[in-house]
Write an enzyme that holds these catalytic residues in place. Structure first.
Site, PDB file in Angstrom:
ATOM      1  N   GLY A  94      -2.493   4.284   8.074  1.00  0.00           N
ATOM      2  CA  GLY A  94      -1.781   2.979   7.776  1.00  0.00           C
ATOM      3  C   GLY A  94      -1.135   2.791   9.098  1.00  0.00           C
ATOM      4  O   GLY A  94      -1.899   3.714   9.992  1.00  0.00           O
ATOM      5  N   GLY A  95      -0.448   1.838   9.448  1.00  0.00           N
ATOM      6  CA  GLY A  95       0.532   2.253  10.867  1.00  0.00           C
ATOM      7  C   GLY A  95      -0.602   1.036  12.378  1.00  0.00           C
ATOM      8  O   GLY A  95      -0.634   1.504  12.970  1.00  0.00           O
ATOM      9  N   GLY A 139      -8.737   4.354   7.231  1.00  0.00           N
ATOM     10  CA  GLY A 139      -8.662   5.457   7.155  1.00  0.00           C
ATOM     11  C   GLY A 139      -7.149   6.043   7.332  1.00  0.00           C
ATOM     12  O   GLY A 139      -7.024   7.336   7.123  1.00  0.00           O
ATOM     13  N   MET A 149      -9.217   8.268  -0.206  1.00  0.00           N
ATOM     14  CA  MET A 149      -9.825   8.892   0.901  1.00  0.00           C
ATOM     15  C   MET A 149     -10.286   9.805   0.540  1.00  0.00           C
ATOM     16  O   MET A 149      -9.728  10.789  -0.183  1.00  0.00           O
ATOM     17  CB  MET A 149      -8.744   9.010   1.866  1.00  0.00           C
ATOM     18  CG  MET A 149      -8.409   7.096   2.332  1.00  0.00           C
ATOM     19  SD  MET A 149      -7.248   7.488   4.271  1.00  0.00           S
ATOM     20  CE  MET A 149      -6.276   5.441   4.491  1.00  0.00           C
ATOM     21  N   GLY A 156       1.459  -1.885   4.050  1.00  0.00           N
ATOM     22  CA  GLY A 156       1.743  -0.943   4.035  1.00  0.00           C
ATOM     23  C   GLY A 156       2.996  -0.766   4.746  1.00  0.00           C
ATOM     24  O   GLY A 156       4.437  -1.142   4.510  1.00  0.00           O
ATOM     25  N   SER A 157       2.532  -0.450   6.415  1.00  0.00           N
ATOM     26  CA  SER A 157       3.740  -0.439   6.775  1.00  0.00           C
ATOM     27  C   SER A 157       4.931  -1.305   7.270  1.00  0.00           C
ATOM     28  O   SER A 157       5.992  -0.724   7.411  1.00  0.00           O
ATOM     29  CB  SER A 157       3.653   0.516   9.106  1.00  0.00           C
ATOM     30  OG  SER A 157       1.726  -0.459   9.348  1.00  0.00           O
ATOM     31  N   GLY A 174      -4.928  -4.202   6.896  1.00  0.00           N
ATOM     32  CA  GLY A 174      -4.627  -3.354   7.203  1.00  0.00           C
ATOM     33  C   GLY A 174      -4.241  -4.450   8.377  1.00  0.00           C
ATOM     34  O   GLY A 174      -4.155  -5.546   8.641  1.00  0.00           O
ATOM     35  N   GLY A 175      -2.622  -3.743   9.198  1.00  0.00           N
ATOM     36  CA  GLY A 175      -1.726  -3.800  10.260  1.00  0.00           C
ATOM     37  C   GLY A 175      -1.594  -5.245   9.883  1.00  0.00           C
ATOM     38  O   GLY A 175      -1.370  -6.346  10.776  1.00  0.00           O
ATOM     39  N   SER A 211       0.748  -1.200   0.277  1.00  0.00           N
ATOM     40  CA  SER A 211       0.131   0.102   0.274  1.00  0.00           C
ATOM     41  C   SER A 211       0.605   1.456   0.337  1.00  0.00           C
ATOM     42  O   SER A 211       2.321   1.072   0.961  1.00  0.00           O
ATOM     43  CB  SER A 211      -0.887   0.331   1.353  1.00  0.00           C
ATOM     44  OG  SER A 211      -1.377   1.043   1.716  1.00  0.00           O
TER      45      SER A 211
END
Ligand code: DX5
Ligand code: ZN
Length: 224
Positions: free
Chosen positions: A146-147, A144, A39, A199-200, A178-179, A10
């Site tokens: 990242g991280g 909403g 978003m 993402g992260s 997510g996560g 992401s």
């Protein structure tokens, strides 16, 4: 564990001043898709990027783009993302009542339709949609930002969705978002997820190739 799991970094966790370099790094890392988070400041409080940025990044990219629309009234602007070069696009079930019309429209344009679902929404609302979309994007955080931390219970939720899809005898892929980390990728793949958005865990460590490889190895049960 599952053999073929697709990895979609992401861009939300990439350096927004150098997005094109991040896309190239994902290509070199052998990622399967770029996950492009849109978003609108309404459906979710955050505001990110739109079709102009998608078009600009697509110009030099070979890797396909997976577009996640976290926006209200997505059918109003959907064509702009299709024209900008999305190969997969997901709208939220919480934002779009006309999922069948959406899927039909997207498929007619040669793009793969998907539906995203928030952690607080019952999986039962997807019982019809899994017959006509290509994938469900199961949010494993509240969308909403990242991280955020992976929500407990998400592996069981993927397993439940997997059973609902199987009991209907249809082919609908499960994607998770997510996560996602190497610590939960194996369990998610084992529960039926075939597409991991991260993402992260890809961009946070400073080595995109290592991040993608760690996720792929964890998801496929290969040694890291
Ligand atoms: C969350 C976005 C995700 C997010 C994932 O609203 O849809 O795609 O960027 O980022 P991580 O992997 O950091 O949770
Ligand atoms: Zn996303």
């Amino acid at each position: 564990m599952t053999a073929a799991v697709r990895i979609a970094p992401s861009l939300l966790s990439a350096d927004f001043g150098r997005l094109d370099e991040s896309v190239s790094a994902c290509e070199r890392a052998g990622a399967d898709f770029i996950h492009f988070d849109v978003m609108d400041g309404h459906f979710v409080p955050n505001l990110t990027v739109g079709p102009l940025v998608l078009r600009a990044l697509r110009r030099n990219a070979k890797i396909p783009f997976d577009v996640h629309l976290m926006i209200e009234e997505p059918l109003r602007t959907l064509d702009q993302y299709l024209e900008a070069g999305a190969v997969r696009v997901a709208v939220h079930v919480e934002a779009e009542p006309h999922l069948h019309r959406f899927a039909q429209h997207v498929r007619e344009r040669g793009v793969s339709p998907g539906v995203a679902i928030n952690p607080g929404t019952s999986l039962a609302v997807l019982d019809e949609a899994v017959r006509f979309v290509d994938f469900v994007l199961v949010m494993t955080v509240n969308p909403g930002w990242g991280g955020q931390s992976f929500l407990p219970g998400s592996v069981a939720r993927v397993r439940e969705l997997s059973e609902r899809i199987r009991s209907r005898g249809v082919a609908c892929e499960i994607a998770v978002d997510g996560g996602i980390t190497p610590g939960n990728a194996g369990a998610l793949a084992g529960a039926g997820a075939g597409h991991l958005v991260a993402g992260s865990s890809v961009f946070g460590g400073g080595d995109v190739a290592a991040g993608v490889a760690a996720l792929r190895e964890a998801a496929t049960g290969l040694r890291a």
